[in-house]
Design a protein around this motif. Structure first.
Motif, PDB file in Angstrom:
ATOM      1  N   GLY A 101      41.132  36.976  50.543  1.00 11.49           N
ATOM      2  CA  GLY A 101      40.753  35.576  50.569  1.00 11.49           C
ATOM      3  C   GLY A 101      41.462  34.838  49.445  1.00 11.49           C
ATOM      4  O   GLY A 101      41.676  35.400  48.370  1.00 11.49           O
ATOM      5  N   VAL A 102      41.840  33.600  49.691  1.00 14.36           N
ATOM      6  CA  VAL A 102      42.548  32.831  48.663  1.00 14.36           C
ATOM      7  C   VAL A 102      41.698  32.708  47.405  1.00 14.36           C
ATOM      8  O   VAL A 102      42.214  32.804  46.273  1.00 14.36           O
ATOM      9  CB  VAL A 102      42.935  31.438  49.205  1.00 14.36           C
ATOM     10  CG1 VAL A 102      43.471  30.547  48.077  1.00 14.36           C
ATOM     11  CG2 VAL A 102      43.983  31.570  50.307  1.00 14.36           C
ATOM     12  N   GLU A 103      40.391  32.521  47.547  1.00 12.31           N
ATOM     13  CA  GLU A 103      39.529  32.343  46.376  1.00 12.31           C
ATOM     14  C   GLU A 103      39.606  33.526  45.416  1.00 12.31           C
ATOM     15  O   GLU A 103      39.599  33.348  44.198  1.00 12.31           O
ATOM     16  CB  GLU A 103      38.080  32.125  46.811  1.00 12.31           C
ATOM     17  CG  GLU A 103      37.817  30.778  47.444  1.00 12.31           C
ATOM     18  CD  GLU A 103      36.365  30.586  47.795  1.00 12.31           C
ATOM     19  OE1 GLU A 103      35.554  31.507  47.535  1.00 12.31           O
ATOM     20  OE2 GLU A 103      36.016  29.517  48.334  1.00 12.31           O
ATOM     21  N   ASP A 104      39.667  34.750  45.955  1.00 13.30           N
ATOM     22  CA  ASP A 104      39.755  35.938  45.105  1.00 13.30           C
ATOM     23  C   ASP A 104      41.023  35.902  44.255  1.00 13.30           C
ATOM     24  O   ASP A 104      41.002  36.244  43.070  1.00 13.30           O
ATOM     25  CB  ASP A 104      39.740  37.212  45.955  1.00 13.30           C
ATOM     26  CG  ASP A 104      38.457  37.367  46.743  1.00 13.30           C
ATOM     27  OD1 ASP A 104      37.399  36.987  46.220  1.00 13.30           O
ATOM     28  OD2 ASP A 104      38.521  37.852  47.883  1.00 13.30           O
ATOM     29  N   PHE A 105      42.130  35.495  44.854  1.00 12.95           N
ATOM     30  CA  PHE A 105      43.401  35.495  44.135  1.00 12.95           C
ATOM     31  C   PHE A 105      43.537  34.289  43.210  1.00 12.95           C
ATOM     32  O   PHE A 105      44.282  34.336  42.232  1.00 12.95           O
ATOM     33  CB  PHE A 105      44.559  35.557  45.133  1.00 12.95           C
ATOM     34  CG  PHE A 105      44.833  36.947  45.615  1.00 12.95           C
ATOM     35  CD1 PHE A 105      45.905  37.674  45.127  1.00 12.95           C
ATOM     36  CD2 PHE A 105      43.994  37.549  46.539  1.00 12.95           C
ATOM     37  CE1 PHE A 105      46.149  38.968  45.553  1.00 12.95           C
ATOM     38  CE2 PHE A 105      44.225  38.851  46.972  1.00 12.95           C
ATOM     39  CZ  PHE A 105      45.309  39.563  46.479  1.00 12.95           C
ATOM     40  N   THR A 106      42.798  33.233  43.500  1.00 14.25           N
ATOM     41  CA  THR A 106      42.766  32.111  42.559  1.00 14.25           C
ATOM     42  C   THR A 106      42.095  32.543  41.268  1.00 14.25           C
ATOM     43  O   THR A 106      42.599  32.281  40.163  1.00 14.25           O
ATOM     44  CB  THR A 106      42.007  30.920  43.169  1.00 14.25           C
ATOM     45  OG1 THR A 106      42.675  30.488  44.350  1.00 14.25           O
ATOM     46  CG2 THR A 106      41.925  29.766  42.181  1.00 14.25           C
ATOM     47  N   GLU A 107      40.979  33.208  41.394  1.00 12.69           N
ATOM     48  CA  GLU A 107      40.225  33.633  40.213  1.00 12.69           C
ATOM     49  C   GLU A 107      40.956  34.701  39.423  1.00 12.69           C
ATOM     50  O   GLU A 107      40.965  34.679  38.190  1.00 12.69           O
ATOM     51  CB  GLU A 107      38.845  34.140  40.653  1.00 12.69           C
ATOM     52  CG  GLU A 107      37.910  34.439  39.492  1.00 12.69           C
ATOM     53  CD  GLU A 107      36.508  34.776  39.950  1.00 12.69           C
ATOM     54  OE1 GLU A 107      35.681  35.096  39.081  1.00 12.69           O
ATOM     55  OE2 GLU A 107      36.232  34.734  41.173  1.00 12.69           O
ATOM     56  N   LEU A 108      41.603  35.633  40.119  1.00 12.83           N
ATOM     57  CA  LEU A 108      42.180  36.788  39.441  1.00 12.83           C
ATOM     58  C   LEU A 108      43.647  36.582  39.060  1.00 12.83           C
ATOM     59  O   LEU A 108      44.090  37.048  38.002  1.00 12.83           O
ATOM     60  CB  LEU A 108      42.041  38.017  40.348  1.00 12.83           C
ATOM     61  CG  LEU A 108      42.243  39.396  39.722  1.00 12.83           C
ATOM     62  CD1 LEU A 108      41.314  39.613  38.534  1.00 12.83           C
ATOM     63  CD2 LEU A 108      42.006  40.478  40.769  1.00 12.83           C
ATOM     64  N   TYR A 109      44.411  35.879  39.895  1.00 12.79           N
ATOM     65  CA  TYR A 109      45.857  35.752  39.674  1.00 12.79           C
ATOM     66  C   TYR A 109      46.336  34.295  39.569  1.00 12.79           C
ATOM     67  O   TYR A 109      47.538  34.052  39.499  1.00 12.79           O
ATOM     68  CB  TYR A 109      46.619  36.435  40.813  1.00 12.79           C
ATOM     69  CG  TYR A 109      46.455  37.939  40.849  1.00 12.79           C
ATOM     70  CD1 TYR A 109      47.188  38.768  39.995  1.00 12.79           C
ATOM     71  CD2 TYR A 109      45.571  38.531  41.748  1.00 12.79           C
ATOM     72  CE1 TYR A 109      47.044  40.146  40.047  1.00 12.79           C
ATOM     73  CE2 TYR A 109      45.418  39.921  41.801  1.00 12.79           C
ATOM     74  CZ  TYR A 109      46.162  40.718  40.940  1.00 12.79           C
ATOM     75  OH  TYR A 109      46.018  42.080  40.995  1.00 12.79           O
ATOM     76  N   ASN A 110      45.410  33.351  39.635  1.00 14.56           N
ATOM     77  CA  ASN A 110      45.752  31.930  39.557  1.00 14.56           C
ATOM     78  C   ASN A 110      46.683  31.505  40.701  1.00 14.56           C
ATOM     79  O   ASN A 110      47.569  30.675  40.520  1.00 14.56           O
ATOM     80  CB  ASN A 110      46.383  31.584  38.202  1.00 14.56           C
ATOM     81  CG  ASN A 110      46.350  30.090  37.908  1.00 14.56           C
ATOM     82  OD1 ASN A 110      45.433  29.384  38.335  1.00 14.56           O
ATOM     83  ND2 ASN A 110      47.348  29.601  37.195  1.00 14.56           N
TER      84      ASN A 110
END
Length: 313
Positions: free
Chosen positions: A194-203
């Motif tokens: 999910g995009v949200e997971d990668f926003t939080e973890l990898y910006n």
């Protein structure tokens, strides 16, 4: 018959019904996915893999799995641990908050139960699904052995599926999470980020950036969930944006991604194309978010699917 194993944790869920009473249920990301796959594709053999205790609460979970027609042959009994627990509280605006007690749950010890006979059983199935939560709850000292098992299953032809499903509170730090998530990406055949997971973890803030991040891991099938906006697939070096019809009456988004994962995998196991599988999965997720709780009542769920003309044929 196609078959799939879902490996992870299922917790007891408590939610207040009034000031003195709480409703008890069971939920967990991979468990939720398993339930929704089986409901939509009843001819597919679906097994839930976890560890529970020898207590009555654990037995009630096993009974619930059987009630959902999930195989319980890979639910193992730990002699002195039990299920994790979480409490849902809702404020005056309807916003939900969660309090967890899972640090000593039996599921953290699952690797101890994965002996050669169990691995041989797993090797006979088509798919095995894990998530970032599955990885996070495994005892850190057991992870090397876990990855050895995953490597063996992949070599034996099992399709490995991974959803990063990042929850910061479960990890000792972001670096630990990144190491484990990237290890999973090197092995998996299907990734469901999910995009949200990668926003939080990898910006990273959009599906295209997530696909670019995953590209060096050579994952054959990448399906990126971009909230209500769209789903983006990347398969055979082709990226496709799949428009999703938004749901106007949203009650609870808790299990939307879980339902999507389960139905998508059910469709792919049953020879549906990527595009058709995404369409079915989005329909099912749209039904789920119109119901309260992680697991919608079976009769309500099936009627809602019928009302929208959900068809897996």
């Amino acid at each position: 018959m196609k078959n799939i194993y879902f490996l992870g944790e299922c917790m007891m869920e408590l939610k207040s019904t009034d000031e003195s009473t709480m409703n008890q249920s069971f939920a967990g990301d991979v468990y939720n996915s398993a339930v929704y796959l089986k409901r939509c594709f009843p001819e597919t053999a679906v097994s839930f893999v976890t560890a529970v205790g020898g207590d009555q609460i654990s037995q009630r979970l096993i009974n619930r799995c059987e009630g959902e027609n999930l195989s319980t042959d890979a639910i193992f009994r730990h002699p002195n641990k039990t299920l994790g627990l979480y409490l849902i509280e809702t404020d005056e605006t309807g916003e939900r908050s969660f309090t967890y007690w899972r640090s000593d749950s039996a599921a953290r010890e699952i690797v101890d139960f994965l002996d050669d006979s169990v691995i041989a059983r797993f090797s006979a199935n088509d798919m095995l699904f894990i998530s970032g939560i599955s990885l996070a709850v495994i005892q850190p000292s057991h992870r090397d052995k876990f990855w050895q098992i995953m490597e063996k299953l992949k070599a034996l032809g099992v399709t490995l599926v991974f959803d990063p499903n990042y929850r910061a509170r479960l990890w000792q730090g972001a670096d630990e999470a990144k190491e484990q998530i990237e290890k999973a990406l090197t092995l998996c055949d299907i990734a469901l980020p999910g995009v949200e997971d990668f926003t939080e973890l990898y910006n990273l803030h959009n599906a295209e950036d997530v696909i670019a991040f995953c590209a060096p891991f050579n994952v054959p099938e990448i399906i990126v969930k971009n909230g209500a906006a769209s789903v983006v697939s990347h398969c055979d070096n082709e990226t496709v944006d799949h428009t999703i019809i938004p749901v106007t009456h949203v009650v609870d988004t808790t299990s939307a991604g879980d339902a999507f994962n389960g139905v998508y995998l059910g469709a792919r196991l049953n020879q549906q194309s990527v595009a058709d599988a995404i369409g079915l999965a989005a329909q099912a997720a749209g039904v789920v978010i119109q119901q309260p709780g992680a697991i919608a009542p079976a009769d309500v769920f099936q009627q809602a699917l019928s009302d929208i003309g959900f068809n897996v044929n």
